[in-house]
Structures are given as structure tokens and as C-alpha cells.
Design an enzyme around this catalytic site. Sequence first.
Site, short mmCIF file in Angstrom:
data_model
loop_
_atom_site.label_atom_id
_atom_site.label_comp_id
_atom_site.label_asym_id
_atom_site.label_seq_id
_atom_site.Cartn_x
_atom_site.Cartn_y
_atom_site.Cartn_z
N HIS A 1 -18.81 4.78 3.81
CA HIS A 1 -17.40 5.35 3.59
C HIS A 1 -16.24 4.81 4.35
O HIS A 1 -15.54 3.85 3.78
CB HIS A 1 -17.61 6.72 4.33
CG HIS A 1 -16.60 7.68 4.48
ND1 HIS A 1 -15.91 8.14 3.31
CD2 HIS A 1 -16.04 8.40 5.37
CE1 HIS A 1 -15.02 9.10 3.38
NE2 HIS A 1 -15.03 8.98 4.82
N LEU B 1 -1.35 7.29 2.44
CA LEU B 1 -0.55 7.87 3.47
C LEU B 1 0.10 7.02 4.52
O LEU B 1 1.28 7.35 4.73
CB LEU B 1 -1.54 9.12 4.08
CG LEU B 1 -1.95 10.25 3.41
CD1 LEU B 1 -2.73 11.20 4.41
CD2 LEU B 1 -0.84 10.94 2.68
N GLY C 1 0.82 -1.28 -0.05
CA GLY C 1 0.16 0.03 0.12
C GLY C 1 0.87 1.35 0.07
O GLY C 1 1.81 1.23 0.68
N ARG D 1 -20.56 12.21 12.62
CA ARG D 1 -21.13 11.50 11.08
C ARG D 1 -22.17 10.40 11.29
O ARG D 1 -23.25 10.72 10.59
CB ARG D 1 -19.97 10.83 10.24
CG ARG D 1 -19.09 12.02 9.81
CD ARG D 1 -17.67 11.27 8.98
NE ARG D 1 -17.01 12.43 8.82
CZ ARG D 1 -15.70 11.88 8.04
NH1 ARG D 1 -15.21 10.89 8.02
NH2 ARG D 1 -14.79 12.99 7.84
N LEU E 1 -6.60 11.21 8.06
CA LEU E 1 -5.36 11.75 7.54
C LEU E 1 -4.31 11.46 8.96
O LEU E 1 -3.08 11.38 8.81
CB LEU E 1 -5.14 12.72 7.12
CG LEU E 1 -6.18 12.95 5.71
CD1 LEU E 1 -6.16 14.35 4.90
CD2 LEU E 1 -6.02 11.78 4.89
#
Length: 639
Positions: free
Chosen positions: A402, A44, A41, A331, A442
Site C-alpha cells: 500500500h 492532493l 504531480g 495496519r 490525506l
Amino acid sequence: MGKLISKIPDGPLAMKWTNYKASVKLVSPANKKKLEIIVIGTGLSGAAASSALGELGYSVKTFCYQDSPRRAHSVAAQGGINAAKNYQNDGDSTYRLFYDMIKGGDFRAREANVYRAAEVSNQVIDHYTALGVPFARDYGGTLDTRSFGGVQVSRTFYSKGQTGQQCLLGVYSSLNRQIKKGNVKMYSRREMLDLVLIEGKARGIIARNLLTGAIERHAAHAVVLATGGYGTIYFLSTLAVNSNASAAWKAHKRGAFFANPSFIQIHPTCVPQLNEFQAKLTLMSESLRNDGRVWVPKTKGDTRPANTIPEEERDYYLERKYPAFGNLVPRDVASRAAKERCDAGYGIGETGLAVNLDFRDSIKKQGKEVIENKYGNLFDMYKTITGIDSYEEPMRIYPAGHYTMGGLWVDYELMTTIPGLYAIGESNFSDHGANRLGAASLMQTSGDGYFILPNTINNYLAEEIRVPKISTDKPEFIETEKAVIERINKLISIKGKHNASSFHKRLGKIMWDYCGMVRNEEGLKKALTLIKEVKDEFWRDLNIPGDSSDLNQELEKAGRVSDYFELAELLVTDALNRNESCGAHFREEYQTPDGEALRNDEEFAFVAAWEYAGESKPHILHKEELNFENVEMKVRSYK
């Protein structure tokens, strides 16, 4: 294998990471050159880990199925990245960030890991700034921040609506530096198809060259999975179409426990499905809820254009139900509230499955130029997709699949239950509990890759310095490669009538209908029956044109979908087993009188870690009890 040892350091919460780093085993620079690490992968977490480990002097081999690391799905993150800098002097701190994450995750995450993520967040921002990431700045040149859902401080650093892209470009530059120096070797257009174990330790992978079809063996002293989440199990999701769970699932079937698979986040701010032919949905950043107000008409079935509906006939339902947080509730709360309004008949658009996200008041107050500077590219993207100019009329949004909070179980060192196999970023379960707060993705992925794994992996590799370079001619590599080839041939030989995507679409609808925003016992049991029926049909009637000796994207899809059928069964089983509502896992049987999630802390304050027991055998459940010494488990309220 059956016992979960979290390896949480002793001492006060705020000192655990400091004490760990002071006492962890080290590997000398001369010995690091002898040790090889595979990283799967290049988002980030993966690119950060590869560049950091390369900088330390390890020999790193990095794999991605894209043609370039720049195409990793981290590029799609829009809104920002959290850090406890307290630049606004609004009361933020490491502890406050930690508490917001624990509360946001509905007290279903491990304290020590969450605090560490908050602790390294400031280093992440400093590092990205040094790499040249163009974070927004105020008039005086200081880094600017904005708020996100579930918090009452301004701690999110951003670069318009393309923060993920800018951070990925920064980490890509540090990765390229190590490639140029020869410390990292890049293998693009490769897909990991299995994990190789030697004497119980992760020692390599079997990969397929996606351009030539060649099956390859790669060996190393340790393997790191940074392969993201499994949200595309719903078929329609905010994730890139090729995002998948196969690497993690293959590791799971080799002995890595899978934790909390049913904890999947539904994002409230997405472009609604426009037709039956879509392959994915598009995210509209949560940051838009800083300036956009969410509402529906007060009259059921009101089809008038939004701008013609008077103020007194609008229901700003988030502001009405959650006055303390308003439009910036977490959320999971915002998603269920939107679904409730639409199910009650107040939704808008042709399908009735949408709500308004309105910037009229913010534009009047701040001016169009200010809003454009904050979100311009998001408005442009929305107009390209829908034809609607959101400066003139509201966006239409609806929840969609998501982020996945579940993933491979890891200990404090980010090692799975397989020695030598690590999982970082979204591919592990560790930091977000039952619901991830916005802009914490992130933060966690970058922290894992740059600042946590490079410290913890030393503890394992210090004992491996006497192990010579591992040969790929060992029997374990030969046997694993044989199993991979047999599976590929089995898929190709079915010669049915339907392609993999058609089965994936059917599976996705089952998962969305019965294990999506809300779940119940009857629906979950029905889902298990339906999944098995479609899975059996898949193995009878799949059609893959071509063969395996060349570029074959239908073969790639088929392998990933076959894994999704197995993961779907475990995901539903996990949801059925957890008789409570918490975060994004909302069981209709367990809710408060006003419709909020009702936890059962006496029976379910644990991480559900599932062990693979073999084909056609039920998974074995292991429980990691969650003990909270620094926070009190309270009813989660945003009112």
C-alpha cells in the site's frame, strides 16, 4: 552534501511552527511574479501546492502524466482524513494526534514535522469544507467523524468511502481557478525523466510528451516533487498501475538522499488476489473495521460457508489478542496478525490466504440502512469484484502492498539535499515513521501542499529574486536531455522477447516473498541475488514494440521498471541494514516472545538517508539521529 541539516526551529514543540512562520523570509508580491516554480504531480499535495503558490502570485508550471489531474491516485483514498477538532469531546487534541502518529510510526519519525502536520490538520478540514467537499454530517448538520486504526478517539472526517475523490475534486477546483487566472500553466500527459541542476541547484526538468514522444526542457527557480509513493514495486498493490517512483529516483541519482526506503506499509483490508492475471489489487477501506469484525474459523481448513459457522467456533483474533483496540489496531499489527492466522492454516477461501470481515452484528444492531449510508459504495465495489453481497455474508480480505513511509529525505522546510528541490506528500519520508496511521495520508499531503510548503519555499526563493528567468539553452539542459535520449534509445534497442510487465511481475514476487510483511537476513540476501539476476535479464531480453516518437506505453513501463530494479536493491539493503523490527519493518529475528515488533532504540533510533554514489557502487548511508524531547520511547502496545 554529506551532512543532514534538519533545520528544526528552536523553542517548545508547540511553538516551533508559529515561531518559524514569524521569522521566515518573505518575497514581495512584485517579486513573486518574476519567480517560476515547477510542480510535478497533481494529487492532493501537488494540486494543493500549485493552487496555493499560484494564489500567492508565483508563476507555476504543473505537470502530470495523466490526461487530467482528476486521475491522480489520491482519488483512490477511501476512509477519511484526520483532524484534531475534538468535535466528539472525547479527549482529542493536537498533542494527542501528534502522539498517536509518533507511536503509530513506532518512534521512527521526526518530532517537529509530525507535530506540525497535526497542527495544520484543522486548517485542512476548514479549507476543504470551504471548497465544498461534502463531508458526512450528523442530523444537526455538524461534520461527522469516525474512528480509525491505532487511536481511541473519533477524529476522521469522511465522505462515505470516497473521501479521496471528494477532496481531489475540491483541490482540482482551486487548481482550475489558478489556471483560469493565468497563475498556473498545466502540462498534462508529460512525464518527468530527469532533473536539471545548474551550479548544484534544481533549475528544471526534462520531460517527455507521452502523446507525441517529444522531449521537452522546462526551467524554473525551484522544483517541487509531489509524485506519490513506490508501492507498485510489489507489482500487485493497492496503487494505480501507473503509480511509480521514477521522478523521485531520478532526483535521487542527481543527489537527493533517499530515506528509509524499506518502510513500506502493508494494508490489512484488501480484496485477496483472485487469479494470476491481475495487474493490481483493490483496497477496502480501513474504516470498515469500525463496524466489521475480523475472524477466522477455530478449526484449521474449515471450508463451511461463513454464515453456517457457529459463534463459539469463530476466532475473533484481533479482539482476542488486542482487547484495548480490538479490530482497530494499526495496519502493520492487523496485517501480521492476518498473515500469522493464514500461515497457521486457519485462512479461508480456495487459497487459504484470506480472513473474514463480518458486518452481521453491526447490521443487527444499527440496521442495514445505517451501514449502507456509511459504506454503501464500498460494498457495491466489493460485490462488483467478487460477486459477494457483504450485507448477507462476510467480506474476504488479505493484506497487500500500500503506502510508502520512506521517500526522499527532506528537512523541516521540505527541501531535499538538493537546494531548490522540494518533496511533499508521500514522496518524502518525514511524517509517518515506520508505519502510517489510517487517514493521516490525506491530512499530510493536503497540509504539505496548502499550508506548509507555501510558507517554507519563501525562505529559499527570497534569495533567488535577482536570478533572471532561466534559459533552457544552457549546457546543463542540453547535457541532461542527451542523457535522457540515450537511455530511451538503450531501452528500445534491446529487442528481446519479454515485455516490461513480465519483469515487473517477477520483481514484485521477489519483493513480496522476501521483503514484504516479514523479512529475515537469509531472505533479504537471497532477494539481492534474485533481483540482480532478473535485472540483468531485463537489460538483455526486454522487448519494446514501436519507437519513442509517438505514444508508447510499453516504453513508459520499461523506464519505470528499470528504475524499480535499482530502488529494489536499495530497499532490500536498507532492510538488511536495520537490525530491528519497527512498525511495518518486521525482521523475524527481532520480535518479542508474543510475536510483536522488537525495536533497538540504542542503535537504530535514526533516519537512514542513503546517498547515491554512482553506477555499480554501493550507496552511502547517512544517519539523522532522532531525538525525542516530548514523548518517551516505549514498547508499542495495543493490548
